[in-house]
Design an enzyme around this catalytic site. Sequence first.
Site, PDB file in Angstrom:
ATOM      1  N   LYS A  76       0.863  -1.202   0.000  1.00 37.94           N
ATOM      2  CA  LYS A  76       0.000   0.000   0.000  1.00 37.94           C
ATOM      3  C   LYS A  76       0.888   1.237   0.000  1.00 37.94           C
ATOM      4  O   LYS A  76       1.746   1.394   0.870  1.00 37.94           O
ATOM      5  CB  LYS A  76      -0.913   0.028   1.224  1.00 37.94           C
ATOM      6  CG  LYS A  76      -1.793   1.292   1.261  1.00 37.94           C
ATOM      7  CD  LYS A  76      -2.903   1.189   2.291  1.00 37.94           C
ATOM      8  CE  LYS A  76      -2.528   1.721   3.650  1.00 37.94           C
ATOM      9  NZ  LYS A  76      -2.443   3.194   3.726  1.00 37.94           N
ATOM     10  N   ASP A  93      -3.357   4.365  -2.167  1.00 35.36           N
ATOM     11  CA  ASP A  93      -4.328   4.853  -1.183  1.00 35.36           C
ATOM     12  C   ASP A  93      -4.269   6.378  -1.129  1.00 35.36           C
ATOM     13  O   ASP A  93      -3.634   6.958  -0.260  1.00 35.36           O
ATOM     14  CB  ASP A  93      -3.954   4.218   0.165  1.00 35.36           C
ATOM     15  CG  ASP A  93      -4.809   4.677   1.329  1.00 35.36           C
ATOM     16  OD1 ASP A  93      -5.909   5.203   1.094  1.00 35.36           O
ATOM     17  OD2 ASP A  93      -4.372   4.488   2.484  1.00 35.36           O
ATOM     18  N   LYS A 105      -7.272   8.335  -1.577  1.00 36.76           N
ATOM     19  CA  LYS A 105      -8.569   8.796  -1.043  1.00 36.76           C
ATOM     20  C   LYS A 105      -9.084  10.059  -1.727  1.00 36.76           C
ATOM     21  O   LYS A 105      -9.288  11.106  -1.095  1.00 36.76           O
ATOM     22  CB  LYS A 105      -8.468   9.062   0.467  1.00 36.76           C
ATOM     23  CG  LYS A 105      -8.079   7.850   1.301  1.00 36.76           C
ATOM     24  CD  LYS A 105      -8.161   8.160   2.782  1.00 36.76           C
ATOM     25  CE  LYS A 105      -7.847   6.974   3.664  1.00 36.76           C
ATOM     26  NZ  LYS A 105      -6.424   6.565   3.665  1.00 36.76           N
ATOM     27  N   ASP A 127     -13.453  15.092  -4.679  1.00 35.05           N
ATOM     28  CA  ASP A 127     -13.544  16.411  -5.328  1.00 35.05           C
ATOM     29  C   ASP A 127     -14.784  16.374  -6.225  1.00 35.05           C
ATOM     30  O   ASP A 127     -15.559  15.411  -6.164  1.00 35.05           O
ATOM     31  CB  ASP A 127     -12.246  16.685  -6.126  1.00 35.05           C
ATOM     32  CG  ASP A 127     -11.954  18.174  -6.273  1.00 35.05           C
ATOM     33  OD1 ASP A 127     -12.906  18.945  -6.558  1.00 35.05           O
ATOM     34  OD2 ASP A 127     -10.795  18.579  -6.117  1.00 35.05           O
ATOM     35  N   THR A 167     -11.855   5.997  10.502  1.00 37.24           N
ATOM     36  CA  THR A 167     -11.927   5.505  11.893  1.00 37.24           C
ATOM     37  C   THR A 167     -11.503   6.585  12.889  1.00 37.24           C
ATOM     38  O   THR A 167     -11.722   6.448  14.086  1.00 37.24           O
ATOM     39  CB  THR A 167     -11.065   4.242  12.091  1.00 37.24           C
ATOM     40  OG1 THR A 167      -9.844   4.414  11.391  1.00 37.24           O
ATOM     41  CG2 THR A 167     -11.767   3.016  11.579  1.00 37.24           C
ATOM     42  N   ARG A 215       2.617  -1.178  10.940  1.00 32.36           N
ATOM     43  CA  ARG A 215       3.679  -1.318  11.937  1.00 32.36           C
ATOM     44  C   ARG A 215       3.957  -2.721  12.459  1.00 32.36           C
ATOM     45  O   ARG A 215       5.124  -3.026  12.734  1.00 32.36           O
ATOM     46  CB  ARG A 215       3.421  -0.332  13.088  1.00 32.36           C
ATOM     47  CG  ARG A 215       3.686   1.108  12.656  1.00 32.36           C
ATOM     48  CD  ARG A 215       2.966   2.105  13.499  1.00 32.36           C
ATOM     49  NE  ARG A 215       1.512   1.999  13.351  1.00 32.36           N
ATOM     50  CZ  ARG A 215       0.638   2.760  14.003  1.00 32.36           C
ATOM     51  NH1 ARG A 215       1.066   3.665  14.854  1.00 32.36           N
ATOM     52  NH2 ARG A 215      -0.655   2.617  13.794  1.00 32.36           N
TER      53      ARG A 215
HETATM   54  O1  C5P Z   1       0.616   0.612  11.269  1.00 34.77           O
HETATM   55  P1  C5P Z   1      -0.818   0.179  11.098  1.00 34.77           P
HETATM   56  O2  C5P Z   1      -0.980  -1.331  10.961  1.00 34.77           O
HETATM   57  O3  C5P Z   1      -1.739   0.762  12.133  1.00 34.77           O
HETATM   58  O4  C5P Z   1      -1.216   0.793   9.681  1.00 34.77           O
HETATM   59  C1  C5P Z   1      -2.520   0.720   9.172  1.00 34.77           C
HETATM   60  C2  C5P Z   1      -2.588   1.400   7.833  1.00 34.77           C
HETATM   61  O5  C5P Z   1      -3.958   1.432   7.434  1.00 34.77           O
HETATM   62  C3  C5P Z   1      -2.098   2.843   7.815  1.00 34.77           C
HETATM   63  O6  C5P Z   1      -1.544   3.091   6.525  1.00 34.77           O
HETATM   64  C4  C5P Z   1      -3.365   3.633   8.041  1.00 34.77           C
HETATM   65  O7  C5P Z   1      -3.298   4.914   7.487  1.00 34.77           O
HETATM   66  C5  C5P Z   1      -4.397   2.783   7.289  1.00 34.77           C
HETATM   67  N1  C5P Z   1      -5.773   2.970   7.724  1.00 34.77           N
HETATM   68  C6  C5P Z   1      -6.212   2.732   9.020  1.00 34.77           C
HETATM   69  N2  C5P Z   1      -7.524   2.913   9.348  1.00 34.77           N
HETATM   70  C7  C5P Z   1      -8.396   3.312   8.422  1.00 34.77           C
HETATM   71  C8  C5P Z   1      -7.989   3.552   7.127  1.00 34.77           C
HETATM   72  C9  C5P Z   1      -6.651   3.366   6.796  1.00 34.77           C
HETATM   73  O8  C5P Z   1      -5.421   2.352   9.873  1.00 34.77           O
HETATM   74  N3  C5P Z   1      -9.671   3.432   8.745  1.00 34.77           N
END
Ligand code: C5P
Length: 232
Positions: free
Chosen positions: A32, A59, A61, A64, A119, A211
């Site tokens: 991603k 990604d 998003k 517009d 979220t 992460r």
């Molecule tokens: O590090 P982590 O596992 O929390 O990363 C989750 C990824 O998913 C990040 O790139 C974050 O921006 C994305 N994301 C999220 N929640 C959402 C939409 C996207 O955590 N509702």
Amino acid sequence: MGKDVIVACDFASAEQTFAFLDKFTGRKPFVKIGMELFYAEGPSIVRQIKARGHKIFLDLKLHDIPNTVKKAMAVLRNLDVDITNLHAAGTTAMMQGALEGLTREDGSRPLLIAVTQLTSTDQQSMERDILIREPIDEVVMHYAQTAKNAGLDGIVCSPLEAGKVHDACGKAFLTITPGVRFADGEVGDQKRVMTPAQAKEIGSDYIVVGRPITAAADPVAAYERCIAEFCD
Ligand code: C5P
């Protein structure tokens, strides 16, 4: 495309991204690319990662007026990504414009996924700032239905919502779910989390993992653990 683990490459430069991806000498993860990396490095980062043999979820998003999103998608379609996304709040007209722009002359196109309510938005901020007063889970389901009716392929949602989305919109409507953590891992700033095995159980089509893989002492082992729990 079947179930897969998408690795969120939330890095600020190509150098950091390639230092990370170089570790994967076997299976090439689905990657991603988000706003940070795309805005830092431009479209060439997409081409370079693609040339290394990775599938890509871009990604960005988009949100517009329909004509602008249609034209932007017509540019993005040439990057040959596998999945891209927009905000369902842009309305049906915007989503339909996006699909038109994304569709190549031969009829093929990347999968197009909608973001519903982020979220980071909760009931209180939704009511106070954007005057939406319905319960947030109903709002998310309404956006899912609107995205489906507009012809989109799925939505990004919490793994906790994936089952409900499939019940309402059908099994073929894709759920891409972030907020994934190992049972014995750090939760960090994610509030509502699930393990890869639980996400599989509930029927997520793709999990997005950042992460727990990128910050792991052994990212390849962490990735393989996700694959074993979610796909195998
Ligand atoms: O590090 P982590 O596992 O929390 O990363 C989750 C990824 O998913 C990040 O790139 C974050 O921006 C994305 N994301 C999220 N929640 C959402 C939409 C996207 O955590 N509702």
